[in-house]
Design a protein around this motif. Structure first.
Motif, mmCIF file in Angstrom:
data_model
loop_
_atom_site.group_PDB
_atom_site.id
_atom_site.type_symbol
_atom_site.label_atom_id
_atom_site.label_comp_id
_atom_site.label_asym_id
_atom_site.label_seq_id
_atom_site.Cartn_x
_atom_site.Cartn_y
_atom_site.Cartn_z
ATOM 1 N N ALA A 182 0.799 -1.229 -0.243
ATOM 2 C CA ALA A 182 -0.130 0.222 -0.111
ATOM 3 C C ALA A 182 1.161 1.118 -0.083
ATOM 4 O O ALA A 182 0.449 2.114 -0.904
ATOM 5 C CB ALA A 182 -1.211 -0.070 1.563
ATOM 6 N N ILE A 183 1.766 1.147 0.741
ATOM 7 C CA ILE A 183 2.867 2.387 0.602
ATOM 8 C C ILE A 183 3.499 2.508 -0.554
ATOM 9 O O ILE A 183 3.165 3.492 -1.257
ATOM 10 C CB ILE A 183 4.353 1.766 1.984
ATOM 11 N N ARG A 184 4.259 1.479 -1.113
ATOM 12 C CA ARG A 184 4.450 1.576 -2.564
ATOM 13 C C ARG A 184 3.199 1.915 -3.343
ATOM 14 O O ARG A 184 3.331 3.143 -4.109
ATOM 15 C CB ARG A 184 4.542 -0.203 -3.298
ATOM 16 N N ASP A 185 2.028 1.240 -3.525
ATOM 17 C CA ASP A 185 1.113 1.792 -4.784
ATOM 18 C C ASP A 185 0.641 3.450 -4.172
ATOM 19 O O ASP A 185 0.427 4.403 -5.543
ATOM 20 C CB ASP A 185 0.177 0.978 -4.334
ATOM 21 N N ASN A 186 0.435 3.686 -2.713
ATOM 22 C CA ASN A 186 0.273 5.169 -2.511
ATOM 23 C C ASN A 186 1.830 6.433 -2.870
ATOM 24 O O ASN A 186 0.883 7.351 -3.258
ATOM 25 C CB ASN A 186 -0.105 5.518 -1.048
ATOM 26 N N SER A 187 2.121 6.329 -2.943
ATOM 27 C CA SER A 187 3.895 7.094 -2.601
ATOM 28 C C SER A 187 4.405 6.617 -4.513
ATOM 29 O O SER A 187 4.661 8.395 -5.354
ATOM 30 C CB SER A 187 4.707 6.532 -2.092
ATOM 31 N N GLY A 188 4.227 5.304 -5.211
ATOM 32 C CA GLY A 188 4.183 5.519 -6.428
ATOM 33 C C GLY A 188 5.609 5.118 -6.721
ATOM 34 O O GLY A 188 6.734 5.444 -7.614
ATOM 35 N N ILE A 189 6.500 4.719 -5.445
ATOM 36 C CA ILE A 189 7.895 4.493 -5.232
ATOM 37 C C ILE A 189 8.231 2.969 -5.153
ATOM 38 O O ILE A 189 7.113 2.569 -4.390
ATOM 39 C CB ILE A 189 9.164 5.156 -4.249
ATOM 40 N N HIS A 190 9.380 2.797 -5.313
ATOM 41 C CA HIS A 190 10.140 1.066 -4.776
ATOM 42 C C HIS A 190 10.280 1.780 -3.042
ATOM 43 O O HIS A 190 10.936 2.184 -3.096
ATOM 44 C CB HIS A 190 10.277 0.437 -5.573
ATOM 45 N N MET A 203 16.518 -1.509 7.877
ATOM 46 C CA MET A 203 16.952 0.496 7.360
ATOM 47 C C MET A 203 15.645 0.300 6.250
ATOM 48 O O MET A 203 15.492 -0.465 5.921
ATOM 49 C CB MET A 203 17.777 0.106 6.752
ATOM 50 N N VAL A 204 14.547 0.704 6.252
ATOM 51 C CA VAL A 204 13.817 1.718 5.354
ATOM 52 C C VAL A 204 14.127 2.543 4.139
ATOM 53 O O VAL A 204 14.191 3.457 4.754
ATOM 54 C CB VAL A 204 12.590 1.793 5.936
ATOM 55 N N HIS A 205 14.344 2.176 2.655
ATOM 56 C CA HIS A 205 14.949 2.844 1.607
ATOM 57 C C HIS A 205 14.093 2.561 0.765
ATOM 58 O O HIS A 205 13.303 2.108 0.095
ATOM 59 C CB HIS A 205 16.134 1.764 1.465
ATOM 60 N N ALA A 206 14.252 4.563 -0.384
ATOM 61 C CA ALA A 206 13.356 4.081 -1.119
ATOM 62 C C ALA A 206 14.453 5.299 -1.623
ATOM 63 O O ALA A 206 14.714 6.094 -1.311
ATOM 64 C CB ALA A 206 12.400 5.256 -0.838
ATOM 65 N N GLU A 207 14.479 5.425 -3.569
ATOM 66 C CA GLU A 207 14.548 6.519 -4.025
ATOM 67 C C GLU A 207 13.501 6.928 -5.060
ATOM 68 O O GLU A 207 12.787 5.602 -5.773
ATOM 69 C CB GLU A 207 16.189 6.351 -4.738
ATOM 70 N N GLY A 208 13.723 8.498 -4.626
ATOM 71 C CA GLY A 208 13.168 8.900 -6.008
ATOM 72 C C GLY A 208 13.108 10.645 -6.078
ATOM 73 O O GLY A 208 13.478 10.525 -5.612
ATOM 74 N N ILE A 213 9.153 11.086 -2.080
ATOM 75 C CA ILE A 213 10.217 10.383 -0.782
ATOM 76 C C ILE A 213 8.960 11.004 0.300
ATOM 77 O O ILE A 213 9.673 10.438 1.246
ATOM 78 C CB ILE A 213 11.418 11.089 -1.552
ATOM 79 N N LEU A 214 8.520 12.012 0.061
ATOM 80 C CA LEU A 214 8.173 12.681 1.473
ATOM 81 C C LEU A 214 6.406 12.012 1.790
ATOM 82 O O LEU A 214 6.193 11.973 2.736
ATOM 83 C CB LEU A 214 7.623 13.857 1.142
ATOM 84 N N ASN A 215 5.969 11.523 0.640
ATOM 85 C CA ASN A 215 4.726 10.919 0.642
ATOM 86 C C ASN A 215 5.408 9.828 2.029
ATOM 87 O O ASN A 215 4.571 8.947 2.105
ATOM 88 C CB ASN A 215 4.422 11.050 -0.724
ATOM 89 N N ALA A 216 5.860 8.803 0.848
ATOM 90 C CA ALA A 216 6.588 7.195 1.351
ATOM 91 C C ALA A 216 6.804 7.682 2.852
ATOM 92 O O ALA A 216 6.464 6.568 3.755
ATOM 93 C CB ALA A 216 7.959 6.881 0.480
ATOM 94 N N THR A 228 -1.460 5.874 10.782
ATOM 95 C CA THR A 228 -1.743 5.831 9.078
ATOM 96 C C THR A 228 -2.680 4.768 8.558
ATOM 97 O O THR A 228 -2.112 2.979 9.003
ATOM 98 C CB THR A 228 -0.976 5.738 8.812
ATOM 99 N N SER A 229 -3.730 4.524 8.920
ATOM 100 C CA SER A 229 -4.428 3.641 8.446
ATOM 101 C C SER A 229 -4.709 3.662 6.160
ATOM 102 O O SER A 229 -4.303 4.391 5.751
ATOM 103 C CB SER A 229 -6.350 3.606 8.513
ATOM 104 N N LEU A 230 -3.313 2.298 6.181
ATOM 105 C CA LEU A 230 -3.404 1.966 5.019
ATOM 106 C C LEU A 230 -5.039 1.981 3.484
ATOM 107 O O LEU A 230 -4.380 0.582 3.974
ATOM 108 C CB LEU A 230 -2.259 1.872 4.661
ATOM 109 N N ALA A 231 -5.078 2.738 2.491
ATOM 110 C CA ALA A 231 -5.997 2.372 2.145
ATOM 111 C C ALA A 231 -5.926 1.569 0.889
ATOM 112 O O ALA A 231 -4.558 2.179 -0.281
ATOM 113 C CB ALA A 231 -6.847 3.620 1.918
ATOM 114 N N MET A 232 -5.783 0.012 0.367
ATOM 115 C CA MET A 232 -5.334 -0.383 -0.040
ATOM 116 C C MET A 232 -6.298 -0.085 -1.689
ATOM 117 O O MET A 232 -6.953 0.208 -1.931
ATOM 118 C CB MET A 232 -5.844 -2.604 -0.427
ATOM 119 N N SER A 233 -5.126 -0.195 -2.951
ATOM 120 C CA SER A 233 -5.031 -0.008 -3.700
ATOM 121 C C SER A 233 -6.068 -1.200 -4.928
ATOM 122 O O SER A 233 -4.730 -1.854 -4.794
ATOM 123 C CB SER A 233 -4.252 1.085 -4.618
#
Length: 234
Positions: A182-190, A203-208, A213-216, A228-233
């Motif tokens: 859900a975090i990946r889907d909502n932020s649009g990054i891996h 470590m939690v890691h992401a690039e973009g 990045i702020l959203n993730a 945070t309640s993560l809505a599944m896409s």
């Protein structure tokens, strides 16, 4: 405090939980830079505006019992903290001239923000550790401001590196990876969680791009602490 000097320094070793060590270090540095102590002359700070040039503090952290760390992170014990990692070259942008940016972040969010000296975290070569302390909302606001300052000049090539205590990794990933997806889907990054632990943290890691990045980052923080309640896409 060692009696022997090493290249003009007297090493001071602090041992204990991270929170206690950071607070003790802060008090020591306040004493060192206090203009009313010693001969009344305020000692100059290093160019980064953090650690007096005549001071060297060696930290030694010990792991807190898991139950205590859960209590702390849940907001019913000691002050909460979030640990993020930024490139060394970004530290100056976070601190600002004579500490001005760091001061603005602290005053603007109400969080306590500390940029640790590189020498105190040799395990993160080429990186700097930033500790955010306080309640959830101030820390989240500080998280956004720190990352924005760090990558303002390279907004298309931002990154997130956040250290998460092992007991919160399950909540972050979710059942069968549902929260992480859900975090990946909502932020649009891996967004990925490293398998290897370091001092009881992963470590939690992401690039973009910076916006992603702020959203993730806010989703990761909220997921770990249950705000945070993560809505599944899909």
């Amino acid at each position: 405090l060692a009696k022997e000097q090493v290249e003009g320094f007297r090493p001071c070793t602090l041992t204990g939980p991270l929170e206690a060590v950071l607070e003790a270090e802060r008090q020591i540095l306040d004493q060192i830079s206090d203009p009313t102590t010693g001969n009344g002359v305020k000692r100059p700070l290093e160019e980064e505006g953090l650690v007096p040039a005549t001071a060297y503090v060696q930290r030694s952290y010990v792991s807190e019992p898991e139950a205590k760390r859960q209590k702390n992170m849940a907001g019913t014990g000691e002050e909460l903290y979030t640990k993020i990692i930024v490139p060394s070259q970004s530290a100056g942008a976070i601190i600002g001239k004579q500490g001005s940016t760091l001061k603005q972040i602290r005053e603007g969010t109400g969080a306590r923000v500390e940029v640790l000296p590189a020498a105190s975290t040799p395990e993160f070569e080429g990186l700097r550790v930033v500790i955010l302390k306080g309640d959830f909302d101030p820390r989240q606001a500080a998280l956004i401001k720190v990352l924005t300052a760090a990558f303002e000049k390279s907004q298309e090539n931002a990154m997130l590196k956040m250290m998460v205590p092992r007991q919160f990794v399950g909540a972050l990933i979710g059942k069968a990876g549902s929260n992480l997806k859900a975090i990946r889907d909502n932020s649009g990054i891996h967004v990925q969680v490293e398998k290897q632990e370091l001092n009881g943290e992963r470590m939690v890691h992401a690039e973009g791009a910076l916006d992603a990045i702020l959203n993730a980052a806010t989703l990761v923080l909220g997921s770990c602490e249950g705000t945070t309640s993560l809505a599944m896409s899909g």
